[in-house]
Design an enzyme around this catalytic site. Structure first.
Site, PDB file in Angstrom:
ATOM      1  N   HIS A  39     126.980  13.809  21.836  1.00 26.01           N
ATOM      2  CA  HIS A  39     127.028  12.320  22.884  1.00 26.01           C
ATOM      3  C   HIS A  39     127.782  11.590  23.456  1.00 26.01           C
ATOM      4  CE1 HIS A  39     122.774   8.918  22.187  1.00 26.01           C
ATOM      5  NE2 HIS A  39     124.339   9.028  23.658  1.00 26.01           N
ATOM      6  N   ARG A  76     117.519  10.613  25.544  1.00 24.08           N
ATOM      7  CA  ARG A  76     117.176  10.922  23.977  1.00 24.08           C
ATOM      8  C   ARG A  76     116.949  12.062  23.369  1.00 24.08           C
ATOM      9  NH1 ARG A  76     120.485   7.606  23.832  1.00 24.08           N
ATOM     10  NH2 ARG A  76     120.166   5.246  24.117  1.00 24.08           N
ATOM     11  N   GLU A  96     120.492  13.462  15.443  1.00 18.03           N
ATOM     12  CA  GLU A  96     122.237  12.917  15.658  1.00 18.03           C
ATOM     13  C   GLU A  96     122.916  12.367  14.330  1.00 18.03           C
ATOM     14  OE1 GLU A  96     122.858  10.682  18.553  1.00 18.03           O
ATOM     15  OE2 GLU A  96     121.650  12.445  20.380  1.00 18.03           O
TER      16      GLU A  96
HETATM   17  P1  NDP Z   1     116.593   3.110  33.372  1.00 18.79           P
HETATM   18  O1  NDP Z   1     115.163   2.328  32.803  1.00 18.79           O
HETATM   19  O2  NDP Z   1     116.969   2.939  34.738  1.00 18.79           O
HETATM   20  O3  NDP Z   1     115.540   4.964  33.362  1.00 18.79           O
HETATM   21  C1  NDP Z   1     114.852   5.234  33.010  1.00 18.79           C
HETATM   22  C2  NDP Z   1     113.845   5.792  33.662  1.00 18.79           C
HETATM   23  O4  NDP Z   1     112.783   6.825  32.377  1.00 18.79           O
HETATM   24  C3  NDP Z   1     113.126   5.351  34.457  1.00 18.79           C
HETATM   25  O5  NDP Z   1     112.980   6.223  35.679  1.00 18.79           O
HETATM   26  C4  NDP Z   1     111.617   5.253  33.703  1.00 18.79           C
HETATM   27  O6  NDP Z   1     110.395   5.689  34.673  1.00 18.79           O
HETATM   28  C5  NDP Z   1     111.563   6.755  33.089  1.00 18.79           C
HETATM   29  N1  NDP Z   1     110.745   7.082  32.427  1.00 18.79           N
HETATM   30  C6  NDP Z   1     110.657   6.408  30.741  1.00 18.79           C
HETATM   31  N2  NDP Z   1     109.199   5.891  30.324  1.00 18.79           N
HETATM   32  C7  NDP Z   1     109.083   7.638  30.831  1.00 18.79           C
HETATM   33  C8  NDP Z   1     107.980   8.098  30.279  1.00 18.79           C
HETATM   34  N3  NDP Z   1     107.347   8.243  28.788  1.00 18.79           N
HETATM   35  N4  NDP Z   1     107.294   9.586  30.756  1.00 18.79           N
HETATM   36  C9  NDP Z   1     108.565   9.524  31.669  1.00 18.79           C
HETATM   37  N5  NDP Z   1     109.277   9.064  32.455  1.00 18.79           N
HETATM   38  C10 NDP Z   1     109.369   7.569  31.781  1.00 18.79           C
HETATM   39  O7  NDP Z   1     118.064   3.546  32.148  1.00 18.79           O
HETATM   40  P2  NDP Z   1     118.673   4.063  32.706  1.00 18.79           P
HETATM   41  O8  NDP Z   1     118.913   5.615  34.001  1.00 18.79           O
HETATM   42  O9  NDP Z   1     120.188   3.450  32.503  1.00 18.79           O
HETATM   43  O10 NDP Z   1     119.099   5.276  31.165  1.00 18.79           O
HETATM   44  C11 NDP Z   1     118.303   6.459  30.848  1.00 18.79           C
HETATM   45  C12 NDP Z   1     118.840   6.775  29.377  1.00 18.79           C
HETATM   46  O11 NDP Z   1     119.660   7.326  29.026  1.00 18.79           O
HETATM   47  C13 NDP Z   1     118.498   5.432  28.087  1.00 18.79           C
HETATM   48  O12 NDP Z   1     117.892   4.962  27.784  1.00 18.79           O
HETATM   49  C14 NDP Z   1     119.876   6.449  26.952  1.00 18.79           C
HETATM   50  O13 NDP Z   1     118.545   6.877  26.218  1.00 18.79           O
HETATM   51  C15 NDP Z   1     119.950   7.767  28.398  1.00 18.79           C
HETATM   52  N6  NDP Z   1     122.086   7.171  27.894  1.00 18.79           N
HETATM   53  C16 NDP Z   1     122.423   8.177  26.998  1.00 18.79           C
HETATM   54  C17 NDP Z   1     123.506   7.990  27.472  1.00 18.79           C
HETATM   55  C18 NDP Z   1     124.646   9.290  27.224  1.00 18.79           C
HETATM   56  O14 NDP Z   1     125.453   8.741  26.808  1.00 18.79           O
HETATM   57  N7  NDP Z   1     124.006  11.043  26.509  1.00 18.79           N
HETATM   58  C19 NDP Z   1     124.425   7.238  27.923  1.00 18.79           C
HETATM   59  C20 NDP Z   1     123.520   6.505  28.359  1.00 18.79           C
HETATM   60  C21 NDP Z   1     122.035   6.831  28.628  1.00 18.79           C
HETATM   61  P3  NDP Z   1     109.316   5.330  34.695  1.00 18.79           P
HETATM   62  O15 NDP Z   1     109.081   3.941  34.479  1.00 18.79           O
HETATM   63  O16 NDP Z   1     108.955   5.468  36.672  1.00 18.79           O
HETATM   64  O17 NDP Z   1     107.802   6.312  33.793  1.00 18.79           O
END
Ligand code: NDP
Length: 323
Positions: free
Chosen positions: A282, A235, A264
């Site tokens: 995106h 994001r 965006e």
């Molecule tokens: P997941 O929930 O599987 O993974 C998210 C990861 O982020 C986890 O490993 C989590 O680890 C980490 N995380 C969450 N909060 C924090 C924090 N405050 N600091 C550091 N790490 C953090 O989600 P997905 O992998 O399925 O998707 C990830 C993101 O990708 C989506 O939320 C979306 O925003 C983005 N996305 C973008 C797309 C695009 O078109 N560009 C398409 C699809 C998704 P932990 O909990 O250990 O912190």
């Protein structure tokens, strides 16, 4: 299409016909995103709406919930749901679903493409040829993925799919998140600044929201250093965009590859002017194949809910236990 007595839902943004047609066959669908006067539209249909197919740029929060007193379920189009106030939905006993897993491989493929495009300057090289410059000499040599080390910010479903692909490229991989994961072979850094100091390439796949806001900031970019490359497919709000622009302008980092931005679809002119960055609108999940899978999961979540079988993929803020 209007069918008397059918369950009524609203769509907050356009969905491809593949999914929208299925919704219209099953529900009475009101297209909120098309309404010029949204308040009047909601006054007209709001009392009857029980579901939302979420997408587009309309924020789904307490103000919208207030206008929909019979609302039960929000099926978001996308795995990221920072456009939905899921905590507020949870407090009100509503259920929110998203579209995990079905897009992870597509987004991971795009991430590798963006990483290589940024490192080897593929869009710039393409422009060089089209502009006839090859006739005057070869394109200057670029940096390389060879000898680089990668730090993944957010090793979740997509982050792991990226890491799995990167293993084949033979580069060392580390990760930062809030928690160490027992089952992964990569080095864990509880501190993002420390990881940035030890690697030269950051790949962010972290979600949006308050907890990740600007975690990639001036201090992290300074730690990454002049050979540093930042790729962001998570994001836009995760990176302090102003600090990134300054770092790119002053060449205190080498380059950036961005699929997501803070505001965006508006992208700052300063960023567009930076020739040594690669910018995508995106498109991480934007293939027909994957958008169909995502649309199907939106449909399936709503159908499952209104058939009384619960949501298929609820988000953690609105957990669902089968009765
Ligand atoms: P997941 O929930 O599987 O993974 C998210 C990861 O982020 C986890 O490993 C989590 O680890 C980490 N995380 C969450 N909060 C924090 C924090 N405050 N600091 C550091 N790490 C953090 O989600 P997905 O992998 O399925 O998707 C990830 C993101 O990708 C989506 O939320 C979306 O925003 C983005 N996305 C973008 C797309 C695009 O078109 N560009 C398409 C699809 C998704 P932990 O909990 O250990 O912190």
């Amino acid at each position: 299409m209007t069918r008397p007595n059918a369950t009524e839902i609203i769509m907050t943004g356009p969905l491809m016909a593949y999914a929208a047609d299925q919704l219209k066959a099953r529900f009475t669908v009101h297209e909120l995103w098309k309404a010029e006067d949204k308040a009047a539209f909601l006054r007209d249909v709001g009392e009857r709406v029980r579901g939302i197919a979420g997408g587009g740029h309309i924020r789904i929060d307490g103000a919208l919930f207030d206008a929909l007193p019979k609302l039960e379920m929000i099926a978001n189009f996308g795995v990221g749901y920072d456009n939905v106030d899921a905590a507020e939905a949870g407090k009100r006993g509503l259920v929110v679903s998203n579209t995990p897993d079905v897009l992870s491989d597509e987004v991971a493929d795009l991430t590798i493409g963006l990483l290589l495009s940024t490192i080897r300057q593929l869009p710039q090289v393409d422009r060089y040829l089209r502009e006839g410059k090859w006739l005057k000499g070869a394109y200057p040599l670029t940096t390389s993925l060879r000898k680089r080390s990668i730090g993944i910010v957010g090793l979740g479903r997509i982050g792991k799919a990226v890491a799995h692909r990167l293993e084949a490229f033979g580069v060392p991989i580390a990760y930062h998140g809030r928690t160490r994961q027992a089952d992964v072979p990569y080095r864990y850094y509880p501190s993002l600044v420390e990881m940035a100091a030890d690697v030269d390439t950051l790949v962010s796949v972290a979600p949006g929201g308050a907890s990740t806001h600007h975690i990639i900031n001036a201090e992290v970019l300074k730690a990454l250093g002049p050979n540093g490359i930042v790729v962001n497919v998570g994001r836009g709000t995760v990176i302090d965009e102003k600090a990134l622009i300054e770092a790119l302008q002053n060449k205190t980092i080498l380059s950036a590859g961005l699929d997501v931005f803070e505001d965006e679809p508006r992208v700052p002119a300063e960023l567009i002017a930076i020739e040594h960055a690669v910018l995508l609108p995106h498109v991480g999940s934007a293939s027909v194949h994957t958008r169909e899978q995502m649309g199907q999961l939106v449909v399936d979540n709503l159908v499952s809910w209104f058939d009384g079988k619960g949501p298929l993929t609820p988000v953690p803020e609105t957990p669902w236990k089968k009765a």
